[in-house]
Structures are given as C-alpha cells and as structure tokens.
Design a protein around this motif. Sequence first.
Motif, PDB file in Angstrom:
ATOM      1  N   LEU A 189       1.146  -1.312  -0.793  1.00 29.39           N
ATOM      2  CA  LEU A 189       0.454  -0.142  -0.146  1.00 29.39           C
ATOM      3  C   LEU A 189       0.735   1.248   0.049  1.00 29.39           C
ATOM      4  O   LEU A 189       0.460   2.847  -0.715  1.00 29.39           O
ATOM      5  CB  LEU A 189      -0.751  -0.154   1.039  1.00 29.39           C
ATOM      6  N   GLY A 190       2.049   0.646   0.392  1.00 32.92           N
ATOM      7  CA  GLY A 190       3.350   1.968   0.516  1.00 32.92           C
ATOM      8  C   GLY A 190       3.446   2.944  -0.870  1.00 32.92           C
ATOM      9  O   GLY A 190       3.421   3.652  -1.010  1.00 32.92           O
ATOM     10  N   LYS A 191       3.676   2.178  -1.491  1.00 30.18           N
ATOM     11  CA  LYS A 191       4.675   1.968  -3.136  1.00 30.18           C
ATOM     12  C   LYS A 191       2.891   2.576  -3.454  1.00 30.18           C
ATOM     13  O   LYS A 191       3.335   3.322  -4.630  1.00 30.18           O
ATOM     14  CB  LYS A 191       4.129   0.820  -3.289  1.00 30.18           C
ATOM     15  N   LEU A 192       1.423   2.209  -3.581  1.00 32.28           N
ATOM     16  CA  LEU A 192       0.246   1.941  -4.383  1.00 32.28           C
ATOM     17  C   LEU A 192       0.154   3.695  -3.240  1.00 32.28           C
ATOM     18  O   LEU A 192      -0.307   4.285  -5.029  1.00 32.28           O
ATOM     19  CB  LEU A 192      -0.480   1.236  -4.069  1.00 32.28           C
ATOM     20  N   LEU A 193      -0.209   4.301  -2.762  1.00 36.08           N
ATOM     21  CA  LEU A 193      -0.656   5.329  -2.003  1.00 36.08           C
ATOM     22  C   LEU A 193      -0.302   6.279  -1.450  1.00 36.08           C
ATOM     23  O   LEU A 193      -0.370   7.644  -1.448  1.00 36.08           O
ATOM     24  CB  LEU A 193      -1.553   5.106  -1.047  1.00 36.08           C
ATOM     25  N   ALA A 194       1.195   5.778  -1.436  1.00 34.67           N
ATOM     26  CA  ALA A 194       2.384   6.903  -0.790  1.00 34.67           C
ATOM     27  C   ALA A 194       3.825   7.462  -1.264  1.00 34.67           C
ATOM     28  O   ALA A 194       3.585   8.810  -1.336  1.00 34.67           O
ATOM     29  CB  ALA A 194       2.837   6.954   0.819  1.00 34.67           C
ATOM     30  N   LEU A 195       3.519   6.536  -2.126  1.00 35.64           N
ATOM     31  CA  LEU A 195       5.371   6.523  -2.317  1.00 35.64           C
ATOM     32  C   LEU A 195       5.402   8.417  -4.081  1.00 35.64           C
ATOM     33  O   LEU A 195       5.880   8.871  -3.880  1.00 35.64           O
ATOM     34  CB  LEU A 195       5.592   5.265  -3.325  1.00 35.64           C
ATOM     35  N   PHE A 196       4.313   8.102  -4.691  1.00 34.63           N
ATOM     36  CA  PHE A 196       4.361   9.041  -5.344  1.00 34.63           C
ATOM     37  C   PHE A 196       3.833  10.065  -5.200  1.00 34.63           C
ATOM     38  O   PHE A 196       4.586  11.043  -5.084  1.00 34.63           O
ATOM     39  CB  PHE A 196       3.359   8.954  -6.360  1.00 34.63           C
ATOM     40  N   PRO A 197       3.190  10.722  -3.877  1.00 30.72           N
ATOM     41  CA  PRO A 197       2.660  11.738  -3.127  1.00 30.72           C
ATOM     42  C   PRO A 197       3.795  12.410  -2.146  1.00 30.72           C
ATOM     43  O   PRO A 197       4.154  13.621  -2.959  1.00 30.72           O
ATOM     44  CB  PRO A 197       1.246  11.730  -2.743  1.00 30.72           C
ATOM     45  N   ILE A 198       4.436  11.789  -1.889  1.00 34.19           N
ATOM     46  CA  ILE A 198       5.573  12.601  -0.672  1.00 34.19           C
ATOM     47  C   ILE A 198       6.711  12.201  -2.114  1.00 34.19           C
ATOM     48  O   ILE A 198       7.372  13.504  -1.520  1.00 34.19           O
ATOM     49  CB  ILE A 198       6.399  10.820  -0.844  1.00 34.19           C
ATOM     50  N   MET A 199       7.379  11.846  -3.054  1.00 30.08           N
ATOM     51  CA  MET A 199       8.419  11.778  -3.520  1.00 30.08           C
ATOM     52  C   MET A 199       8.234  13.620  -4.417  1.00 30.08           C
ATOM     53  O   MET A 199       8.646  14.640  -4.619  1.00 30.08           O
ATOM     54  CB  MET A 199       8.451  10.582  -4.890  1.00 30.08           C
ATOM     55  N   TYR A 200       6.557  13.241  -4.838  1.00 30.87           N
ATOM     56  CA  TYR A 200       6.615  14.567  -6.062  1.00 30.87           C
ATOM     57  C   TYR A 200       6.120  15.921  -5.363  1.00 30.87           C
ATOM     58  O   TYR A 200       6.801  16.802  -5.543  1.00 30.87           O
ATOM     59  CB  TYR A 200       5.003  14.567  -6.351  1.00 30.87           C
ATOM     60  N   LEU A 201       6.050  16.242  -3.901  1.00 32.98           N
ATOM     61  CA  LEU A 201       5.460  16.940  -2.540  1.00 32.98           C
ATOM     62  C   LEU A 201       7.266  16.395  -1.921  1.00 32.98           C
ATOM     63  O   LEU A 201       7.684  18.293  -2.349  1.00 32.98           O
ATOM     64  CB  LEU A 201       5.429  16.341  -1.665  1.00 32.98           C
ATOM     65  N   SER A 202       7.996  16.378  -2.462  1.00 28.81           N
ATOM     66  CA  SER A 202      10.257  16.611  -2.600  1.00 28.81           C
ATOM     67  C   SER A 202      10.536  16.699  -4.333  1.00 28.81           C
ATOM     68  O   SER A 202      10.527  18.739  -4.459  1.00 28.81           O
ATOM     69  CB  SER A 202       9.968  15.443  -1.773  1.00 28.81           C
ATOM     70  N   GLY A 203       9.912  16.119  -4.871  1.00 32.86           N
ATOM     71  CA  GLY A 203      10.748  16.261  -6.316  1.00 32.86           C
ATOM     72  C   GLY A 203       9.920  17.663  -6.967  1.00 32.86           C
ATOM     73  O   GLY A 203      11.000  18.297  -7.501  1.00 32.86           O
ATOM     74  N   GLY A 204       8.890  17.411  -6.664  1.00 32.28           N
ATOM     75  CA  GLY A 204       8.045  18.523  -7.686  1.00 32.28           C
ATOM     76  C   GLY A 204       7.982  19.714  -7.034  1.00 32.28           C
ATOM     77  O   GLY A 204       8.204  21.047  -7.814  1.00 32.28           O
ATOM     78  N   THR A 205       8.544  20.011  -5.752  1.00 30.03           N
ATOM     79  CA  THR A 205       8.145  21.308  -5.188  1.00 30.03           C
ATOM     80  C   THR A 205       9.441  22.050  -5.676  1.00 30.03           C
ATOM     81  O   THR A 205       9.422  23.276  -5.731  1.00 30.03           O
ATOM     82  CB  THR A 205       8.188  20.861  -3.743  1.00 30.03           C
ATOM     83  N   CYS A 206      10.746  21.534  -5.708  1.00 30.18           N
ATOM     84  CA  CYS A 206      12.081  21.924  -6.397  1.00 30.18           C
ATOM     85  C   CYS A 206      11.946  22.317  -7.383  1.00 30.18           C
ATOM     86  O   CYS A 206      13.149  22.655  -8.115  1.00 30.18           O
ATOM     87  CB  CYS A 206      12.872  20.139  -5.918  1.00 30.18           C
ATOM     88  N   VAL A 207      11.473  21.292  -8.447  1.00 32.51           N
ATOM     89  CA  VAL A 207      10.655  22.079 -10.035  1.00 32.51           C
ATOM     90  C   VAL A 207      10.336  23.310 -10.514  1.00 32.51           C
ATOM     91  O   VAL A 207      10.713  24.132 -10.224  1.00 32.51           O
ATOM     92  CB  VAL A 207      10.130  20.894 -10.915  1.00 32.51           C
ATOM     93  N   ALA A 208       9.103  23.295  -9.072  1.00 31.64           N
ATOM     94  CA  ALA A 208       8.187  24.997  -9.045  1.00 31.64           C
ATOM     95  C   ALA A 208       9.464  25.642  -8.755  1.00 31.64           C
ATOM     96  O   ALA A 208       9.331  26.918  -8.586  1.00 31.64           O
ATOM     97  CB  ALA A 208       7.579  24.407  -8.055  1.00 31.64           C
TER      98      ALA A 208
END
Length: 533
Positions: A189-208
């Motif tokens: 469930l961690g890979k399904l529900l939490a991995l992408f949001p957490i990585m986006y909140l880190s990596g995606g924020t850095c891109v922004a």
Amino acid sequence: MSEEVGEISAAAATPITEMAEPSPAVSAPPAQYRSKSLRDKAPAVPLVVPKRTEAVAEITPKSNKTPRTPRLSLTPRFLTPLGSPIRKALHLTKLDPQDAWLPITESRNGNAYYAAFHTLSSGIGIQALILPVAFTILGWTWGLISLTVTFVWQLYTLALLVKLHESTETGMRYSRYLQLFNVTFGERLGKLLALFPIMYLSGGTCVALVIIGGSTSKLFFQTVCGASCSGHLTTVEWYLVFTCAAVVLSQLPNLNSIAGVSLIGAISAIGYCTLIWIVSVSESRLPGVSYDPVPAKTQVSRVFGILNALGIVAFAFRGHNLTLEIQATMPSSEKNPSHVPMWKGVKVAYAIIAVCLFPLAIGGYWAYGHMIPANGGMLTALYAFHSRDVSRSILGLTSVFVIVNAVSSFQIYGMPMFDDMESKYTTRMKKPCPWWLRSLFRIMFGYGCFFVAVAIPFLGSLAGLIGGIALPVTLAYPCFMWLKVKKPKMYSGMWFLNWGLGLSGMSLSGVLIAAGVYVVIDTGIEVSFFKPH
C-alpha cells in the motif's frame, strides 16, 4: 509422645528425596481470606505444620529476609520489562545502524529552534500568494471559514505525526513519512498510495522552485536595471543561474547543517508575505473593486470553480511530508522525548505562519477584489498595479525575498530525495556514501530539476490535478495512521474525529482530482516542450 519425637528426628536426618510427598495444604479462596465475617466468627484453630516443613526448618538457617522467588532466566533484573525505566529508554533510542550514514538522521543534535526554522521555511511558500484568488470565488464568509478550518485541520494532523514519530511499544523511531506509512499499512500500500505523493511533494516542489526562482530572478533584474541594461539573459539562462546557486548550497551534508539556511529562508518568507500585503493595503483599493463572487458560465463550472478554490486554500499549507524528517534530527530518551521540543518549535512556527497567511489573504482580497490575477496572485498584482506607485527598491527587495526563500526551501525539500538516493547505496554496499558520490547525487538531482523545469514548463497547469493526489499526505493519512497505531477505543471521541477527518480528506482529494481533470479538459493546457515563458 517421645516416640513420635524420635521418629521426627530420624526423618530429619534422612535425605529429602526419600521423603514421602506430603499432601497439599488446603487454603481458603482469596475472597474468604479477606471476609470480615469469617475472621470474626471462625473459631481459633491451631496451625498444623506438615512434618516435611518442620524437617526442612531444622536444616535451613533462620533469616529475617524474605526469600526471593527463584529465577528461571539469566537475564539481569535491570533489563527485565518490570525492572526499571532503563529498558524503556533503550527502546526509545533504538536506531537503524544505517541512519548514522544518511543525511536526514546523520546528526541528532537538533532542538526546538531548529524545528521552528525548518517548519517555517518549508511551511510558507509562494503558493500562499494565490490565497486571495480563492476568495474571488468563495467570497468573504466562506473564504474565511475555509481558511480557518483548513489551518486547524492541518495543524491537528501535524500534531498526530509528531506523536507518531516514536513508538514506545516497538522502540523504533520512524524518521521518514514513507517509513511510517509502510510500517503501518505495509509496503504494498505504501508504494501504491504514498510513494508518488511524497516524491512529488519533494521533487515536484523543487522543480516548481526552479521555475519560481528563475522567473523572479529575471523580474528582479528587469526591475533594478530597467531598459537601460543590455544583454538580458533568457528565461532558461535564469533557471540555470538559480539552479547553480541551489546546487552549491545542497552540498551541506545533512538536515541539521542547513538550519541556518532554513532560518534565512524563514525570514525571507515572512519578509515578502508581510511586505506584499502591507504595500497593497497602504496603496488603498483599486477603483472599481468588487467583492461579489465571480459568476460562472454554467452550474457545472461554478461547482468545479468552488472545488478549485478549496484546493487553493488546502495547497497553501505544506510541509507535512517533512515533519518526521525534521523531528528525526533531535535526540530522544524516555525522560526527554523528541516530541516535546518538536511541538514547541511547531507551535511557534505555525503562530507565525498564521500571522503571515491570514493578513495576506484578507488584505490582498480587500485591495484587489476580483481584479487579482489568477496566475501569480499577489506578486503579479503588485507589479501589475503598483509598479509606478511603489519605489523600485521595494519591488526589488520583494523579489530578493522570494528568490532567497526559493533557494532555501530547495534545500529542505531536496533532502528527502538526497536521503533516498544515498540509502540505495548504503543498503547495497553496507557502508557510508563517499563524499564525492554524495556530491554527484546532489548535482544530478539539482540539474535534473532544471531539465524538467525547462522541458515541461506547463507543469504548473497540472498542479491542481497532481496536488489533489498529494493532498491525503497532509489531511488524511495521518488520521488513518493514528487509528491503526494507537487503536483508540471504538466509538470514542478520538475514533470518530480521526475517521471523520480521514474520510473527509480522501473525499476532498477525490473531488479535487476530478476538478483538476475538468479544468484541463475545459480550458486546455498549452503544451510547449523546452519553451519556458
């Protein structure tokens, strides 16, 4: 009688193993032992001691001390669960040996001040400048209600995360959000529900942050230098300038080492939020300002507009994906658990965040009303409506604050990504990451964010859609993790509260995703690869 005494003496001299087993003594039930009526009415009966007891008493030396219960284990008493608090203290400080090699947990000498610096730097961002845009759709009343409810809601979920960092039962410290989620619900469930949001909140924020920092750097140069300067850099070149500055600062080794950077970032965030709303209010309202909600073409458009406004309010608060990581930098013991200084720092930080965000939303909507630009919010409005009324030094100082905050926030939001890349190496090689490889990882990440910012400049158009996917990290998952780990009594107040907030957060996430899809389909997005504006 003398013959009986002689028999007893002879029996005492024989080995105990040859003695016949005595009949077991009969005792009253505990309730009867304690009964006052039985003590008062029962006749006095002389105590009859079995012969074997008398025999053993003769060969056992007398002692005033109470005999100790025989122990069947060789474990020292001070390490038994009931022995002393020492074992609990050892449990609270049980650490993964690899934690000493990774940047988040490499240094554990943090304190409440560091927690406040990191929380402020990660909690206030450029997205707060768009809050007045939500008020143009929701109006005064519902805008203030939604802002207040969201602030209290996300502060409550943050408090849950602070309490979940340490487990007194297993003795583990969950130093990363994804680690706590995996332990609670399983890795699948961690890979399904939490991995992408957490990585986006880190990596995606850095891109922004690369996009915001580079664009604001270009704006600052144009404001200070004006049309007299020749040889202006392009937008891509300003992105590159900002990225170089961010990569240089990213060479600081661990999360505690960037506490000073976070302090500067927090001061700059407070600076530009306060400066923008004070200038906007002091210049008075624009002529023709209206506070009526913006009318929609259709009822469906109005519904999705309201959902989009709620998303703007929810996205104004960020940083929950970094809470456990910040708390992991603090020492912890049973006497001084880490949640105490962490919560002190969080309370101070969020008091300041409230002082920044509420006046920004209220003052911005009062000054600009429905005329505030949807793209850029308060910063764009400041330059669009007051570039001739306000001195260039004030405008330039505001831009500097935004740039400094973006560079500082890049460090703390990039730290989980640095930690993840280094953990892959330490897990496989069973040794710390060498300095040159650590530097290479951070350079690759920094310029990777630059590449994405240049290649996909329309990523901001998908922010509502992707933000809806990441929203449960802030508003829903902490409630479900609390229910799973703490197991409050069913149908109790905490049980109802966490179930209600968790389900509401998931529902809000679902409708925001639907609203994001509708906006993309209805308005479209300008797909322009490698052509940033």
